[in-house]
Design an enzyme around this catalytic site. Structure first.
Site, PDB file in Angstrom:
ATOM      1  N   GLY A 109      49.582  38.542  33.438  1.00 57.47           N
ATOM      2  CA  GLY A 109      49.405  39.346  32.219  1.00 57.47           C
ATOM      3  C   GLY A 109      50.115  40.692  32.249  1.00 57.47           C
ATOM      4  N   ILE A 110      49.430  41.707  31.711  1.00 54.60           N
ATOM      5  CA  ILE A 110      50.019  43.051  31.588  1.00 54.60           C
ATOM      6  C   ILE A 110      50.317  43.636  32.970  1.00 54.60           C
ATOM      7  CG2 ILE A 110      49.585  45.391  30.736  1.00 54.60           C
ATOM      8  CD1 ILE A 110      47.637  44.066  28.665  1.00 54.60           C
ATOM      9  N   GLY A 111      49.424  43.382  33.922  1.00 57.04           N
ATOM     10  CA  GLY A 111      49.612  43.916  35.276  1.00 57.04           C
ATOM     11  C   GLY A 111      50.877  43.377  35.910  1.00 57.04           C
ATOM     12  N   GLY A 116      44.926  44.020  39.451  1.00 60.06           N
ATOM     13  CA  GLY A 116      45.078  42.822  38.617  1.00 60.06           C
ATOM     14  C   GLY A 116      46.529  42.585  38.250  1.00 60.06           C
ATOM     15  N   ALA A 117      47.410  42.662  39.264  1.00 56.76           N
ATOM     16  CA  ALA A 117      48.856  42.631  38.973  1.00 56.76           C
ATOM     17  C   ALA A 117      49.465  41.239  39.099  1.00 56.76           C
ATOM     18  CB  ALA A 117      49.573  43.590  39.921  1.00 56.76           C
ATOM     19  N   SER A 139      40.917  50.097  25.550  1.00 57.73           N
ATOM     20  CA  SER A 139      41.122  49.112  24.491  1.00 57.73           C
ATOM     21  C   SER A 139      40.639  49.691  23.171  1.00 57.73           C
ATOM     22  CB  SER A 139      40.338  47.833  24.795  1.00 57.73           C
ATOM     23  OG  SER A 139      40.331  46.988  23.666  1.00 57.73           O
ATOM     24  N   TYR A 191      31.910  44.166  26.595  1.00 60.03           N
ATOM     25  CA  TYR A 191      33.331  44.470  26.884  1.00 60.03           C
ATOM     26  C   TYR A 191      33.686  45.824  26.249  1.00 60.03           C
ATOM     27  CZ  TYR A 191      38.454  44.069  26.822  1.00 60.03           C
ATOM     28  OH  TYR A 191      39.805  44.306  26.986  1.00 60.03           O
TER      29      TYR A 191
HETATM   30  N1  LIG Z   1      45.271  41.245  26.363  1.00 57.20           N
HETATM   31  C1  LIG Z   1      44.829  42.082  25.425  1.00 57.20           C
HETATM   32  O1  LIG Z   1      44.943  41.817  24.228  1.00 57.20           O
HETATM   33  C2  LIG Z   1      44.172  43.379  25.825  1.00 57.20           C
HETATM   34  C3  LIG Z   1      43.773  44.264  24.814  1.00 57.20           C
HETATM   35  C4  LIG Z   1      43.180  45.472  25.154  1.00 57.20           C
HETATM   36  C5  LIG Z   1      42.999  45.787  26.490  1.00 57.20           C
HETATM   37  N2  LIG Z   1      43.371  44.905  27.459  1.00 57.20           N
HETATM   38  C6  LIG Z   1      43.134  45.265  28.856  1.00 57.20           C
HETATM   39  O2  LIG Z   1      44.324  45.157  29.589  1.00 57.20           O
HETATM   40  C7  LIG Z   1      44.043  44.848  30.962  1.00 57.20           C
HETATM   41  C8  LIG Z   1      44.892  43.681  31.438  1.00 57.20           C
HETATM   42  O3  LIG Z   1      44.497  42.549  30.688  1.00 57.20           O
HETATM   43  P1  LIG Z   1      45.385  41.250  30.509  1.00 57.20           P
HETATM   44  O4  LIG Z   1      45.400  40.987  29.061  1.00 57.20           O
HETATM   45  O5  LIG Z   1      46.664  41.346  31.247  1.00 57.20           O
HETATM   46  O6  LIG Z   1      44.400  40.174  31.182  1.00 57.20           O
HETATM   47  P2  LIG Z   1      44.634  38.948  32.206  1.00 57.20           P
HETATM   48  O7  LIG Z   1      45.930  38.275  31.937  1.00 57.20           O
HETATM   49  O8  LIG Z   1      43.386  38.149  32.124  1.00 57.20           O
HETATM   50  O9  LIG Z   1      44.726  39.692  33.609  1.00 57.20           O
HETATM   51  C9  LIG Z   1      43.617  40.364  34.118  1.00 57.20           C
HETATM   52  C10 LIG Z   1      43.827  40.665  35.580  1.00 57.20           C
HETATM   53  O10 LIG Z   1      42.612  41.255  36.088  1.00 57.20           O
HETATM   54  C11 LIG Z   1      42.235  40.555  37.268  1.00 57.20           C
HETATM   55  N3  LIG Z   1      40.799  40.606  37.535  1.00 57.20           N
HETATM   56  C12 LIG Z   1      39.792  40.080  36.821  1.00 57.20           C
HETATM   57  N4  LIG Z   1      38.628  40.253  37.470  1.00 57.20           N
HETATM   58  C13 LIG Z   1      38.919  40.886  38.640  1.00 57.20           C
HETATM   59  C14 LIG Z   1      38.162  41.306  39.752  1.00 57.20           C
HETATM   60  N5  LIG Z   1      36.859  41.082  39.846  1.00 57.20           N
HETATM   61  N6  LIG Z   1      38.797  41.929  40.773  1.00 57.20           N
HETATM   62  C15 LIG Z   1      40.136  42.124  40.737  1.00 57.20           C
HETATM   63  N7  LIG Z   1      40.915  41.730  39.723  1.00 57.20           N
HETATM   64  C16 LIG Z   1      40.310  41.116  38.690  1.00 57.20           C
HETATM   65  C17 LIG Z   1      42.695  39.136  37.029  1.00 57.20           C
HETATM   66  O11 LIG Z   1      42.744  38.405  38.252  1.00 57.20           O
HETATM   67  P3  LIG Z   1      42.711  36.771  38.249  1.00 57.20           P
HETATM   68  O12 LIG Z   1      44.059  36.309  37.817  1.00 57.20           O
HETATM   69  O13 LIG Z   1      42.388  36.437  39.665  1.00 57.20           O
HETATM   70  O14 LIG Z   1      41.639  36.368  37.282  1.00 57.20           O
HETATM   71  C18 LIG Z   1      44.071  39.407  36.436  1.00 57.20           C
HETATM   72  O15 LIG Z   1      44.978  39.723  37.457  1.00 57.20           O
HETATM   73  C19 LIG Z   1      42.534  44.591  31.014  1.00 57.20           C
HETATM   74  O16 LIG Z   1      41.875  45.755  31.483  1.00 57.20           O
HETATM   75  C20 LIG Z   1      42.164  44.332  29.560  1.00 57.20           C
HETATM   76  O17 LIG Z   1      40.815  44.644  29.287  1.00 57.20           O
HETATM   77  C21 LIG Z   1      43.963  43.709  27.163  1.00 57.20           C
END
Ligand SMILES: NC(=O)c1ccc[n+]([C@@H]2O[C@H](COP(=O)([O-])OP(=O)(O)OC[C@H]3O[C@@H](n4cnc5c(N)ncnc54)[C@H](OP(=O)(O)O)[C@@H]3O)[C@@H](O)[C@H]2O)c1
Length: 276
Positions: free
Chosen positions: A12-14, A8-9, A136, A163
């Site tokens: 966002g964080i990735g 998921g790079a 999380s 979740y």
């Molecule tokens: N943001 C927060 O506040 C927060 C807090 C606690 C934990 N986290 C964790 O941190 C991690 C990164 O989250 P983020 O906030 O950066 O979220 P994000 O911006 O929504 O990015 C999520 C990434 O995961 C990918 N993804 C989703 N479904 C997928 C699938 N079926 N196969 C492959 N890739 C998939 C997305 O791809 P697409 O772009 O194609 O959708 C995107 O690249 C997650 O595990 C999240 O649960 C986040």
């Protein structure tokens, strides 16, 4: 130059994490489900002018696809230094993965479980193979209940709790894997990245997002922490840790329960063994 795989790079964080590794001159593999988004991220990262960036198609919605993506890596690479299990999603309504698992359990946890086990042989070849799981703080609300694993068995669905369950599962996996890896060259650690302004909140109504945004930090903050966990010398011997940005790293009783971790591991292994 280290070789780093990030799920998921593309955003966002990735993406921010990939950016920090590329900027430091490392080789990053963007494991993403959407080829156009992956390519766009690759182009942006290549423009930094250092490091190396490749992409690999990875759809965590399908164990079969995860398995063949991992096989591709095993064929192409002798050694991977860092695996960041970052991809994640929220599903407000009950949905199912390709193989019938409840979507958040399947994508956030089970597919990463398979992905990680399949990639252990190449992580083992690194001087230090470091595995990092995006857990999380939400795991505090989580439960592990076998009757919620498969979408068609879920009786009453709650997206937030589901979740939380998936994040508890990820943390339990990180802990159990750490125990299994003790004495090896590999480590497994997890983090809560803080409340991070990313696309994960894209589904929220505008007024809710406006409010929540006040408390969110930039993705570069957790990216910096992940970078340290992946490469800093002080993390070389840290294994089975859970760290947190913004809040103290409280782990729930369930998250510390190694019997529960072993039970979940055994169940998950049975689910994925045909794809190993
Ligand atoms: N943001 C927060 O506040 C927060 C807090 C606690 C934990 N986290 C964790 O941190 C991690 C990164 O989250 P983020 O906030 O950066 O979220 P994000 O911006 O929504 O990015 C999520 C990434 O995961 C990918 N993804 C989703 N479904 C997928 C699938 N079926 N196969 C492959 N890739 C998939 C997305 O791809 P697409 O772009 O194609 O959708 C995107 O690249 C997650 O595990 C999240 O649960 C986040």
């Amino acid at each position: 130059m280290k070789t780093v795989i990030i799920t998921g790079a593309n955003t966002g964080i990735g993406y921010a994490t990939a950016h920090s590794f590329v900027q430091a001159g490392h080789h990053v593999l963007l494991a993403c489900r959407n080829p156009e988004k992956a390519q766009q991220a690759q182009q942006q990262l290549q423009a930094i002018g250092s490091g190396k960036v490749d992409t690999i198609p990875l759809d965590l919605n399908s164990l079969a696809q995860v398995s063949s993506a991992a096989d591709q890596i095993l064929q192409q690479y002798d050694k991977i230094d860092v695996l960041v299990n970052n991809a994640g999603m929220m599903a407000p309504r009950l949905e199912s993965t390709a193989e019938g698992y409840e979507k958040q359990f399947g994508v956030n946890y089970l597919a990463h479980f398979l992905w990680t086990l399949k990639l252990l042989p190449v992580l083992k070849q690194a001087e230090q193979g470091r595995i990092i799981h995006l857990a999380s703080i939400m795991h505090l609300l989580g439960n592990i209940k076998a009757e919620t694993f498969r979408a068609d068995q879920v009786k009453k669905y709650n997206g937030i709790l589901s979740y939380a369950n998936s994040k508890l599962a990820s943390l339990l996996f990180s802990n159990l894997l750490a125990r299994q890896l003790q004495g090896s060259s590999m480590t497994s650690n997890a983090l809560h990245p803080g409340g991070v302004d990313s696309e994960i909140y894209r589904g929220l109504p505008a007024h809710q997002y406006k409010l929540i945004k006040l408390f969110l930090i930039a993705p570069e903050k957790p990216a910096e922490l992940i970078h340290q966990m992946a490469l800093a010398p002080e993390w070389a011997t840290r294994n089975g840790k859970y760290v947190s940005l913004q809040t103290p790293a409280f782990r729930s009783g369930k998250a510390r329960n190694m019997q529960l971790a072993q039970q979940l591991y055994d169940q998950s292994h049975a689910f994925i063994q045909d794809y190993l």
